[in-house]
Design a protein around this motif. Structure first.
Motif, PDB file in Angstrom:
ATOM      1  N   ILE A 122      65.515  61.828  26.164  1.00 55.43           N
ATOM      2  CA  ILE A 122      65.092  60.981  27.277  1.00 55.43           C
ATOM      3  C   ILE A 122      64.966  61.772  28.577  1.00 55.43           C
ATOM      4  O   ILE A 122      63.973  61.651  29.302  1.00 55.43           O
ATOM      5  CB  ILE A 122      66.090  59.814  27.461  1.00 55.43           C
ATOM      6  N   VAL A 123      65.963  62.589  28.889  1.00 58.64           N
ATOM      7  CA  VAL A 123      66.028  63.272  30.190  1.00 58.64           C
ATOM      8  C   VAL A 123      65.281  64.601  30.191  1.00 58.64           C
ATOM      9  O   VAL A 123      64.717  65.010  31.213  1.00 58.64           O
ATOM     10  CB  VAL A 123      67.501  63.479  30.606  1.00 58.64           C
ATOM     11  N   LYS A 124      65.292  65.296  29.066  1.00 60.40           N
ATOM     12  CA  LYS A 124      64.638  66.606  28.916  1.00 60.40           C
ATOM     13  C   LYS A 124      65.039  67.586  30.035  1.00 60.40           C
ATOM     14  O   LYS A 124      64.195  68.107  30.771  1.00 60.40           O
ATOM     15  CB  LYS A 124      63.113  66.452  28.896  1.00 60.40           C
ATOM     16  N   PRO A 125      66.332  67.857  30.172  1.00 60.37           N
ATOM     17  CA  PRO A 125      66.764  68.791  31.222  1.00 60.37           C
ATOM     18  C   PRO A 125      66.362  70.226  30.895  1.00 60.37           C
ATOM     19  O   PRO A 125      65.961  70.533  29.763  1.00 60.37           O
ATOM     20  CB  PRO A 125      68.285  68.639  31.196  1.00 60.37           C
ATOM     21  N   LYS A 126      66.486  71.092  31.867  1.00 63.69           N
ATOM     22  CA  LYS A 126      66.164  72.513  31.646  1.00 63.69           C
ATOM     23  C   LYS A 126      67.148  73.149  30.663  1.00 63.69           C
ATOM     24  O   LYS A 126      66.760  73.959  29.819  1.00 63.69           O
ATOM     25  CB  LYS A 126      66.213  73.270  32.975  1.00 63.69           C
ATOM     26  N   PHE A 127      68.421  72.785  30.789  1.00 68.49           N
ATOM     27  CA  PHE A 127      69.473  73.451  30.023  1.00 68.49           C
ATOM     28  C   PHE A 127      70.389  72.434  29.347  1.00 68.49           C
ATOM     29  O   PHE A 127      70.548  71.307  29.813  1.00 68.49           O
ATOM     30  CB  PHE A 127      70.325  74.343  30.938  1.00 68.49           C
ATOM     31  N   LEU A 128      71.022  72.901  28.269  1.00 69.83           N
ATOM     32  CA  LEU A 128      72.014  72.106  27.557  1.00 69.83           C
ATOM     33  C   LEU A 128      73.281  72.930  27.370  1.00 69.83           C
ATOM     34  O   LEU A 128      73.214  74.154  27.175  1.00 69.83           O
ATOM     35  CB  LEU A 128      71.504  71.683  26.177  1.00 69.83           C
ATOM     36  N   LEU A 129      74.413  72.254  27.422  1.00 67.83           N
ATOM     37  CA  LEU A 129      75.703  72.894  27.164  1.00 67.83           C
ATOM     38  C   LEU A 129      76.529  71.914  26.339  1.00 67.83           C
ATOM     39  O   LEU A 129      76.799  70.796  26.782  1.00 67.83           O
ATOM     40  CB  LEU A 129      76.415  73.210  28.483  1.00 67.83           C
ATOM     41  N   GLU A 163      63.067  69.381  19.542  1.00 61.65           N
ATOM     42  CA  GLU A 163      62.843  68.776  20.857  1.00 61.65           C
ATOM     43  C   GLU A 163      62.377  69.790  21.893  1.00 61.65           C
ATOM     44  O   GLU A 163      62.212  69.441  23.062  1.00 61.65           O
ATOM     45  CB  GLU A 163      64.125  68.092  21.343  1.00 61.65           C
ATOM     46  N   GLY A 164      62.171  71.048  21.461  1.00 60.96           N
ATOM     47  CA  GLY A 164      61.596  72.042  22.359  1.00 60.96           C
ATOM     48  C   GLY A 164      62.586  72.947  23.057  1.00 60.96           C
ATOM     49  O   GLY A 164      62.312  73.431  24.161  1.00 60.96           O
ATOM     50  N   TYR A 165      63.719  73.231  22.420  1.00 62.90           N
ATOM     51  CA  TYR A 165      64.751  74.073  23.040  1.00 62.90           C
ATOM     52  C   TYR A 165      65.014  75.327  22.206  1.00 62.90           C
ATOM     53  O   TYR A 165      64.988  75.285  20.973  1.00 62.90           O
ATOM     54  CB  TYR A 165      66.063  73.288  23.194  1.00 62.90           C
ATOM     55  N   LYS A 193      62.084  75.561  25.958  1.00 60.02           N
ATOM     56  CA  LYS A 193      61.182  76.660  25.605  1.00 60.02           C
ATOM     57  C   LYS A 193      60.060  76.854  26.611  1.00 60.02           C
ATOM     58  O   LYS A 193      59.659  77.989  26.894  1.00 60.02           O
ATOM     59  CB  LYS A 193      60.592  76.416  24.214  1.00 60.02           C
ATOM     60  N   ASP A 194      59.561  75.767  27.174  1.00 57.83           N
ATOM     61  CA  ASP A 194      58.415  75.889  28.076  1.00 57.83           C
ATOM     62  C   ASP A 194      58.752  76.627  29.362  1.00 57.83           C
ATOM     63  O   ASP A 194      57.865  77.067  30.097  1.00 57.83           O
ATOM     64  CB  ASP A 194      57.831  74.511  28.412  1.00 57.83           C
ATOM     65  N   LEU A 195      60.055  76.796  29.645  1.00 58.86           N
ATOM     66  CA  LEU A 195      60.455  77.530  30.844  1.00 58.86           C
ATOM     67  C   LEU A 195      60.295  79.032  30.680  1.00 58.86           C
ATOM     68  O   LEU A 195      60.288  79.769  31.664  1.00 58.86           O
ATOM     69  CB  LEU A 195      61.923  77.197  31.184  1.00 58.86           C
ATOM     70  N   ARG A 196      60.215  79.484  29.416  1.00 56.52           N
ATOM     71  CA  ARG A 196      60.007  80.903  29.104  1.00 56.52           C
ATOM     72  C   ARG A 196      61.025  81.811  29.808  1.00 56.52           C
ATOM     73  O   ARG A 196      60.677  82.853  30.360  1.00 56.52           O
ATOM     74  CB  ARG A 196      58.575  81.336  29.475  1.00 56.52           C
ATOM     75  N   LEU A 197      62.284  81.383  29.773  1.00 58.65           N
ATOM     76  CA  LEU A 197      63.353  82.185  30.366  1.00 58.65           C
ATOM     77  C   LEU A 197      63.868  83.165  29.328  1.00 58.65           C
ATOM     78  O   LEU A 197      64.378  82.766  28.275  1.00 58.65           O
ATOM     79  CB  LEU A 197      64.499  81.282  30.849  1.00 58.65           C
ATOM     80  N   ASP A 198      63.728  84.431  29.612  1.00 57.51           N
ATOM     81  CA  ASP A 198      64.147  85.478  28.677  1.00 57.51           C
ATOM     82  C   ASP A 198      65.582  85.897  28.998  1.00 57.51           C
ATOM     83  O   ASP A 198      65.814  86.654  29.939  1.00 57.51           O
ATOM     84  CB  ASP A 198      63.195  86.674  28.772  1.00 57.51           C
ATOM     85  N   TRP A 199      66.521  85.371  28.238  1.00 57.37           N
ATOM     86  CA  TRP A 199      67.921  85.764  28.466  1.00 57.37           C
ATOM     87  C   TRP A 199      68.724  85.568  27.195  1.00 57.37           C
ATOM     88  O   TRP A 199      68.360  84.809  26.312  1.00 57.37           O
ATOM     89  CB  TRP A 199      68.527  84.985  29.642  1.00 57.37           C
ATOM     90  N   LEU A 412      65.797  81.405  36.741  1.00 55.49           N
ATOM     91  CA  LEU A 412      64.597  80.590  36.585  1.00 55.49           C
ATOM     92  C   LEU A 412      63.990  80.266  37.938  1.00 55.49           C
ATOM     93  O   LEU A 412      62.765  80.365  38.128  1.00 55.49           O
ATOM     94  CB  LEU A 412      64.954  79.306  35.842  1.00 55.49           C
ATOM     95  N   ALA A 413      64.819  79.884  38.904  1.00 55.99           N
ATOM     96  CA  ALA A 413      64.320  79.547  40.244  1.00 55.99           C
ATOM     97  C   ALA A 413      63.681  80.766  40.905  1.00 55.99           C
ATOM     98  O   ALA A 413      62.657  80.643  41.590  1.00 55.99           O
ATOM     99  CB  ALA A 413      65.453  78.993  41.085  1.00 55.99           C
ATOM    100  N   ASP A 414      64.290  81.934  40.728  1.00 54.40           N
ATOM    101  CA  ASP A 414      63.715  83.164  41.303  1.00 54.40           C
ATOM    102  C   ASP A 414      62.341  83.449  40.725  1.00 54.40           C
ATOM    103  O   ASP A 414      61.414  83.839  41.447  1.00 54.40           O
ATOM    104  CB  ASP A 414      64.653  84.354  41.044  1.00 54.40           C
TER     105      ASP A 414
END
Length: 420
Positions: A122-129, A163-165, A193-199, A412-414
């Motif tokens: 529902i929320v589709k946040p950037k990150f999950l923990l 779900e795209g993570y 995944k769509d954020l394309r953060l390489d870490w 990601l913000a940078d």
């Protein structure tokens, strides 16, 4: 100045994971916790205390909520947070996966991880923990006929990938992060995944351990011990006074006075108590003389830090499945929700709520509310103080994870700033 990233906490308990995230600089949006006492503790310390950034939504009553009823009743409101929440954190109930329990694949509490995934959709946040017991990453002993036994962690991973993570997980030992107990925990970190953060989150996590501990005055080369955590809370040499912070009278507690010297861990737990005031939840148990005599024999005759064997339990007339006299010079075994699972290392008694909270790395300013213990018909629906502490994520571990997720958010913000 960049705004603080926002999280919601599902299965929040009394707030151990949320406290860690808030101390790492995250901003709270809402928390879902089904029991009134645990939510009261959470709200008192984290939402209403003024210590942290916390914006509770007007559409959600500030009270306990069952996750299934919450998702059913507030689904549309939750959808309005899409794009406004950076992280969903949570530790779904774990009894069905715990090595300390029956590891029942049909335990209805296992489906709570499904509710976590439903909120993610529902929320589709950037990150999950997601935090759980290490048994979350172990297959149940009995698989269905003709099927290979698969750990539930793999099921959750596939669902989140769908779900795209990008999903990674690892079992982390709490004692490596300054917590004075071993407490191995399953930790899952996921990035959209769509954020394309390489870490590589767990590589970064391990690389930051020494600095994290040094910044808090803890030696990264030595694990914190049970004595480091609670030795200033011993009864010996203390004045006993009436305990007044519970709903039952007739109990005693120590009159807390700060010692002349602290261990590094005690100093960290006392931070935020500028007036030197003692913590709450110091109520001492009332043991019958026969029980005290039994505990004295155990402390004298049995090795510290090891659970009593069946032969030893028979010898002392103990019917409990597990009881461990704590070792002062090593990290504690994993704290549970049952106060009589452990004996103090030098005093013939079980631990106080505050001693358990210290071993869990809750700071002394954090106040636990509600009843101390419950039994009978209330056992299944209530969450007394001992249970709140035993179920919690250690805040120090939560803070380390919060810093890890903050690093990901900032990276990601940078990258987004550069692209703009």
């Amino acid at each position: 100045m960049r705004n603080a990233p926002v999280f919601i906490d599902l299965f929040a308990g009394c707030g151990g994971l949320s406290l860690g995230l808030l101390q790492a600089g995250w901003k709270g949006a809402l928390a879902v916790e089904r029991t009134a006492d645990a939510f009261l503790t959470y709200s008192n310390n984290l939402i209403d205390s003024g210590r942290f950034q916390y914006d509770w939504p007007e559409w959600l009553p500030k009270q306990e909520h069952d996750i299934e009823a919450f998702l059913d009743e507030y689904k549309d409101h939750l959808a309005s947070l899409n794009g406004k929440v950076d992280l969903i954190a949570g530790g779904p109930p774990c009894q069905g996966f715990s090595p300390a329990g029956k590891r029942n694949p049909k335990d209805p509490r296992n489906r709570m991880a499904e509710r976590y995934i439903e909120a993610v959709k529902i929320v589709k946040p950037k990150f999950l923990l997601l935090e759980n017991v290490r048994g979350f990453d172990a297959p149940f002993q009995k698989a269905s006929k003709g099927k290979k036994a698969v750990p539930y962690s793999h099921v959750v991973k596939r669902r989140l990938q769908k779900e795209g993570y990008d999903v990674q997980f690892q079992v982390v030992v709490s004692a490596d992060w300054g917590v004075p107990q071993m407490r191995p925990r399953f930790i899952l970190v996921a990035t959209r995944k769509d954020l394309r953060l390489d870490w590589s989150p767990f590589n970064r996590f391990g690389e930051g351990r020494r600095e994290f501990l040094q910044e808090r005055g803890l030696d990264p080369d030595c694990r914190q011990t049970t004595k480091d955590a609670i030795d200033d809370l011993r009864v010996e040499g203390k004045l006993l006074v009436e305990s007044t912070d519970g709903d039952v009278r007739g109990f005693k507690q120590i009159e807390y006075k700060e010692p002349l010297s602290f261990s590094a861990f005690q100093r960290l737990m006392r931070a935020g108590n500028a007036d030197g005031r003692g913590p709450n939840s110091l109520r001492l148990p009332k043991h019958r003389p026969l029980i005290i005599e039994r505990f004295e024999r155990i402390l004298k005759e049995c090795p510290k830090g090891k659970s009593l064997t069946q032969e030893q339990r028979d010898r002392y007339g103990i019917k409990k499945h597990s009881i461990t006299p704590l070792c002062p010079d090593r990290p504690s075994a994993t704290m549970t929700t049952l106060p009589d699972d452990f004996l103090h290392y030098s005093e013939a008694r079980i631990l106080t709520v505050r001693e358990m909270a210290r071993i869990q790395s809750f700071p002394d300013w954090f106040e636990f509310l509600g009843r101390y213990t419950t039994g009978g018909s209330l056992r299944k629906t209530s969450c007394p103080r001992y249970t709140q502490v035993g179920n919690a994520v250690p805040p120090l571990l939560g803070e380390a994870l919060g810093e890890l997720m903050m690093e990901a958010f900032n990276r990601l913000a940078d990258s987004e700033d550069k692209a703009a």
